[in-house]
Design an enzyme around this catalytic site. Structure first.
Site, PDB file in Angstrom:
ATOM      1  N   THR A 131      27.094   2.948 -33.971  1.00  9.40           N
ATOM      2  CA  THR A 131      25.724   2.733 -34.425  1.00  9.40           C
ATOM      3  C   THR A 131      25.253   3.880 -35.316  1.00  9.40           C
ATOM      4  O   THR A 131      25.927   4.908 -35.466  1.00  9.40           O
ATOM      5  CB  THR A 131      24.753   2.621 -33.221  1.00  9.40           C
ATOM      6  OG1 THR A 131      24.679   3.907 -32.585  1.00  9.40           O
ATOM      7  CG2 THR A 131      25.223   1.568 -32.234  1.00  9.40           C
ATOM      8  N   HIS A 171      23.071   5.965 -34.625  1.00  9.92           N
ATOM      9  CA  HIS A 171      22.646   7.093 -33.797  1.00  9.92           C
ATOM     10  C   HIS A 171      23.365   8.387 -34.187  1.00  9.92           C
ATOM     11  O   HIS A 171      22.775   9.470 -34.149  1.00  9.92           O
ATOM     12  CB  HIS A 171      22.894   6.763 -32.321  1.00  9.92           C
ATOM     13  CG  HIS A 171      22.330   7.762 -31.377  1.00  9.92           C
ATOM     14  ND1 HIS A 171      20.970   7.985 -31.244  1.00  9.92           N
ATOM     15  CD2 HIS A 171      22.930   8.601 -30.502  1.00  9.92           C
ATOM     16  CE1 HIS A 171      20.765   8.919 -30.341  1.00  9.92           C
ATOM     17  NE2 HIS A 171      21.937   9.316 -29.872  1.00  9.92           N
ATOM     18  N   ILE A 211      29.345  16.100 -31.911  1.00 11.87           N
ATOM     19  CA  ILE A 211      28.820  14.756 -32.112  1.00 11.87           C
ATOM     20  C   ILE A 211      29.942  13.924 -32.717  1.00 11.87           C
ATOM     21  O   ILE A 211      30.426  14.220 -33.816  1.00 11.87           O
ATOM     22  CB  ILE A 211      27.604  14.775 -33.054  1.00 11.87           C
ATOM     23  CG1 ILE A 211      26.561  15.778 -32.563  1.00 11.87           C
ATOM     24  CG2 ILE A 211      27.015  13.372 -33.194  1.00 11.87           C
ATOM     25  CD1 ILE A 211      25.510  16.128 -33.595  1.00 11.87           C
TER      26      ILE A 211
END
Length: 161
Positions: free
Chosen positions: A88, A90, A83
């Site tokens: 953002t 997210h 990741i």
């Protein structure tokens, strides 16, 4: 932390252990490199990779791990993913929820899961950490042996924790 003092594990022997791997496809080249490093180390330790599954992203990893745990036939599981922070919020959601999901599956199933879902600021940091696949293999073997030992001890005394 990169370069942290992790201590030294005792000799790791993976002979006879069956390990399943779940890898997120998102950031595919990175996660494939994690898987390659993981599998090389599992083979070097004598463990057998009995399941390899790929899912779309890190949020889907826990469900696949849970399915493998329920199916049985594995002594440990490995979660692989990457990741990379974007612009953002997210990133935080995916990192927190995937990590919590992996932990929950391990605790609910009683099966050791080595979590090598990288959470990094940029791609360069991710590439610098592809050796975490190797580390995950070592964790899977060490924890499978520990859990087996603890289970054997609890069966002897008749008491389960």
């Amino acid at each position: 932390m990169q370069g942290a003092d992790q201590g030294q594990a005792k000799f790791l022997d993976g002979r006879g252990l069956r390990v399943g791997i779940v890898r997120a496809r998102f950031n595919d080249a990175l996660t494939q490199a994690l898987q390659d490093a993981c599998e090389r180390e599992l083979v070097a330790l004598g463990a057998e990779v009995v399941a390899r599954h790929t899912v779309p992203g890190a949020l889907e990893v826990p469900l696949a791990l849970q399915a493998l745990a329920r199916r049985g036939g594995v002594d440990a599981l490995v979660a692989l993913g990457c990741i990379i922070r974007g612009e953002t919020y997210h990133f935080e959601l995916v990192a927190n929820e995937s990590g919590a999901g992996v932990t929950r599956v391990g605790l609910d199933s009683g099966l050791p899961i080595a979590n090598a879902i990288l959470t990094v600021e940029n791609e360069a940091q991710a590439w610098a950490r592809v050796d975490k696949g190797r580390d995950a293999a070592q964790v899977a073997v060490e924890m499978a042996r520990l859990c087996a030992e603890l289970d054997t001890h609890s069966n002897r005394s008749g008491d389960r924790l």
